[in-house]
Enzyme design. Structure first.
Site, short mmCIF file in Angstrom:
data_model
loop_
_atom_site.label_atom_id
_atom_site.label_comp_id
_atom_site.label_asym_id
_atom_site.label_seq_id
_atom_site.Cartn_x
_atom_site.Cartn_y
_atom_site.Cartn_z
N ILE A 172 4.75 -0.88 2.02
CA ILE A 172 4.17 -1.16 0.71
C ILE A 172 3.20 -0.03 0.37
O ILE A 172 2.36 0.34 1.20
CB ILE A 172 3.43 -2.50 0.70
N GLU A 237 11.19 -2.53 9.63
CA GLU A 237 10.44 -3.78 9.61
C GLU A 237 11.17 -4.92 8.90
O GLU A 237 10.75 -6.08 9.02
CB GLU A 237 9.06 -3.57 8.98
N GLU A 293 -9.25 -1.53 -4.10
CA GLU A 293 -8.56 -1.53 -2.81
C GLU A 293 -9.20 -2.55 -1.87
O GLU A 293 -10.24 -3.13 -2.18
CB GLU A 293 -8.59 -0.13 -2.19
#
Length: 498
Positions: A172, A237, A293
């Site tokens: 991501i 993953e 963030e």
């Protein structure tokens, strides 16, 4: 939740269907909302949590069904912004999530490719060569604040392959919509497999094909957040999600690039990372800020970032955009649970049976702080708790602080952890400093302006807080013992039988 129900979750829609059956886990609104700052402003109060500025809280996921400027579009946020909700969707208990992910990494199930005619994500196709094509109009990507560099895709599963080996990976990334067919992409230096793939392609002067799948099974979103050394270069993953669901993730070949995408995603963006091309992240806003963030601050806009040239956007019928508030509990979940699994795996190999549990704390955004519950069973275990902390730093390089607690302290209860800090810790003998170690560049205190001893941005002093009782003194630190009773007899509405 039963294993049968867990197996029935295959995509975002089936996850939402499950949440609709559980009171307090999902709310929906038809009230018009602006995706530019307003949507995130609403969810801040409903259920963002994490390191979001107070007032905020952990609450239900939310579906906004009336997005201004995007007729018929829906945006879902907060799906993963609760440890209890994630456990519900993954078929386990909240305190066992790290163990579930650890088991999944050990027994991966590789993704498979299905025919295009079965791929729900390609029901509707928009080619970049078509007149009027504009990714900003096609995808209702929100901004978190009015200062953001632009609309961001925060939960896009970026999938690419090594040009030399063909090995693939999903991660991501922070993706900002910059023009009708361009996106900038933040790649944390040295910390993402796709960054390695892009360097190989760029060194050869070639673009790197990349797909971005938006709106997927929660198992995919959580599993995609593992990092080295737990999942080394070349480990896909998506196989973690396959192991969680006991069935392979289905992929489909893209229409315009030589890459695959998640077949039942709500949206898929097909594009190429361009060699030798860079873009200033706040090219349009000029605010100097990117987006909020995980540390709780707006990240600085990068002066130059790689650029994805979009070739096509495909989506399901009536697609649902999934998004995340940057510093929310959702980030804590996605980053923190794989961190817990990585620490459990490494410490268990070195000293079996001593590390009972790990919590990647919300105050650290799932990355900076971990609470380790450690059991000392014999005199020779004294000191091993600090070795476990060192192993935790090795398991997850971005970890900054480790708090060690005994087996009678709940690592998921911050009050209990702080109790241990106040009654089982002396700062002058129980604090271990490890200066000059690479951490994560988004921590604003990791600069020479803050500490002249720091040589480079992203270097930190890592700290161990040993709040465990020395083994010879354990008998003197017994907590008050209460009578064991069955509280369900007296308050059945609070203590439902499991």
């Amino acid at each position: 939740m039963s294993a049968k129900t867990n197996a029935q979750i295959t995509d975002l829609r089936s996850a939402l269907d499950l949440l609709r059956t559980v009171q307090g886990q999902l709310i929906e609104t038809d009230e018009p909302v602006d995706p530019q700052a307003e949507l995130a402003g609403v969810y801040r109060h409903v259920g963002a949590g994490g390191t979001v500025q107070r007032p905020t809280r952990i609450g239900p996921a939310m579906s906004f069904n009336n997005i201004k400027g995007h007729a018929g579009a829906k945006v879902v946020t907060g799906l993963l912004a609760s440890r209890e909700r994630v456990a519900l969707m993954l078929g386990t208990k909240p305190e066992r999530l790290g163990f579930l992910l650890n088991e999944a990494v050990k027994e991966p199930i590789a993704p498979i490719t299905i025919p295009r005619e079965r791929a729900l994500c390609q029901a509707v196709v928009h080619y970049a060569t078509e007149p009027g094509f504009d990714i900003r109009a096609l995808i209702p990507a929100p901004t978190n604040t009015a200062e953001d560099a632009g609309p961001y895709i925060t939960l896009g599963m970026c999938y690419a392959s090594d040009p030399e080996t063909g090995e693939s990976d999903v991660t991501i990334h922070r993706l900002c919509l910059q023009s009708k067919d361009e996106m900038s992409m933040w790649i944390t230096p040295g910390a993402r497999h796709i960054g390695s793939f892009f360097k190989t392609a760029e060194d050869a002067g070639k673009p790197l094909p990349i797909s971005i799948s938006i709106g997927v099974d929660p198992a995919i979103a959580v599993g995609s957040c593992f990092e080295p050394p737990t999942t080394p270069l070349g480990f896909d993953e998506l196989s973690v999600a396959g192991a969680i669901r006991k069935q392979a993730v289905e992929m489909v070949q893209c229409l315009t690039i030589n890459e695959r995408a998640i077949a039942n995603a709500e949206y898929v963006i097909e594009g190429e990372l361009l060699p030798g091309v860079r873009m200033r992240e706040d090219f349009h806003s000029n605010t100097g800020k990117a987006m909020p963030e995980f540390p709780g601050y707006s990240g600085p806009a990068a002066p130059e970032l790689p650029v994805i040239k979009v070739k096509a956007v495909t989506h399901r019928c009536n697609p649902i955009m999934q998004t995340c508030i940057g510093p929310s509990e959702e980030h804590v979940t996605m980053a923190g649970i794989p961190t817990e699994a990585s620490i459990l795996q490494m410490v268990e190999k070195a000293m079996p049976g001593r590390l009972l549990n790990v919590y990647a704390h919300a105050a650290g955004g799932g990355k900076y702080m971990a609470v380790l519950q450690f059991k000392k069973s014999m005199p020779s275990d004294e000191g091993r708790q600090r070795q476990a902390a060192l192993l935790a730093f090795s398991a997850f390089s971005e970890l900054k602080h480790v708090i060690l607690v005994d087996e009678d302290v709940d690592p998921f209860d911050s009050n209990d952890v702080l109790w241990a800090l106040n009654t089982r810790y002396q700062g002058d003998i129980d604090t271990i400093f490890i200066p000059g170690v690479r951490c994560h560049p988004l921590d604003p205190s990791q600069t020479a302006d803050y500490n002249p001893m720091i040589r480079d941005r992203g270097i930190s002093c890592k700290v161990i807080f040993d709040c465990t009782v020395p083994f010879p003194l354990k008998a003197h630190f017994q907590r008050a013992k209460f009578m064991e009773v069955d509280p369900r007899r007296y308050a059945p509405e609070l203590f439902k039988k499991e």
